[in-house]
Design a protein around this motif. Structure first.
Motif, short mmCIF file in Angstrom:
data_model
loop_
_atom_site.label_atom_id
_atom_site.label_comp_id
_atom_site.label_asym_id
_atom_site.label_seq_id
_atom_site.Cartn_x
_atom_site.Cartn_y
_atom_site.Cartn_z
N VAL A 48 0.84 -1.20 0.00
CA VAL A 48 0.00 0.00 0.00
C VAL A 48 0.87 1.25 0.00
CG1 VAL A 48 -1.59 1.36 1.41
CG2 VAL A 48 -2.04 -1.06 1.04
N GLU A 49 1.91 1.24 0.82
CA GLU A 49 2.81 2.40 0.88
C GLU A 49 3.53 2.61 -0.46
OE1 GLU A 49 2.97 4.73 3.27
OE2 GLU A 49 1.33 3.57 4.15
N LEU A 50 3.96 1.53 -1.10
CA LEU A 50 4.61 1.65 -2.41
C LEU A 50 3.65 2.21 -3.46
CD1 LEU A 50 6.67 -1.66 -2.58
CD2 LEU A 50 7.58 0.67 -2.49
N LEU A 51 2.41 1.77 -3.42
CA LEU A 51 1.43 2.24 -4.41
C LEU A 51 1.06 3.69 -4.20
CD1 LEU A 51 -0.82 -0.93 -4.59
CD2 LEU A 51 0.77 -0.10 -6.33
N LYS A 52 1.30 4.23 -3.02
CA LYS A 52 1.03 5.65 -2.77
C LYS A 52 2.10 6.54 -3.40
CE LYS A 52 -1.33 5.18 1.68
NZ LYS A 52 -1.23 5.45 3.13
N GLU A 56 8.02 5.12 -8.05
CA GLU A 56 9.10 4.64 -7.19
C GLU A 56 9.12 3.12 -7.08
OE1 GLU A 56 9.57 6.57 -3.43
OE2 GLU A 56 8.85 8.48 -4.21
N ILE A 57 8.23 2.44 -7.78
CA ILE A 57 8.20 0.97 -7.70
C ILE A 57 9.16 0.42 -8.72
CG2 ILE A 57 6.77 -1.07 -7.99
CD1 ILE A 57 4.42 0.54 -6.97
#
Length: 57
Positions: A48-52, A56-57
């Motif tokens: 969830v934090e990465l998708l925010k 940056e993924i």
């Protein structure tokens, strides 16, 4: 996201199971789906934090 498990044919929809699927193949699909679900749930907060953070993924 596309996931691939080596040695396991992809299922896009129910018609992909077809007449060629064996009980062993269906059992493996179920086992791998259960394993992935457990992995996904254990990493859900991090994902969830990465998708925010787009890009940056």
């Amino acid at each position: 996201m596309d996931l691939e498990i080596t040695g396991l044919r992809a299922i896009i929809d129910a018609s992909d199971v077809g007449a060629t699927a064996t009980i062993q193949m269906i059992d493996r699909w179920i086992d791998e789906a259960t394993r992935f679900q457990s992995w996904f749930e254990s990493h859900a907060t991090e994902l969830v934090e990465l998708l925010k953070k787009p890009g940056e993924i």
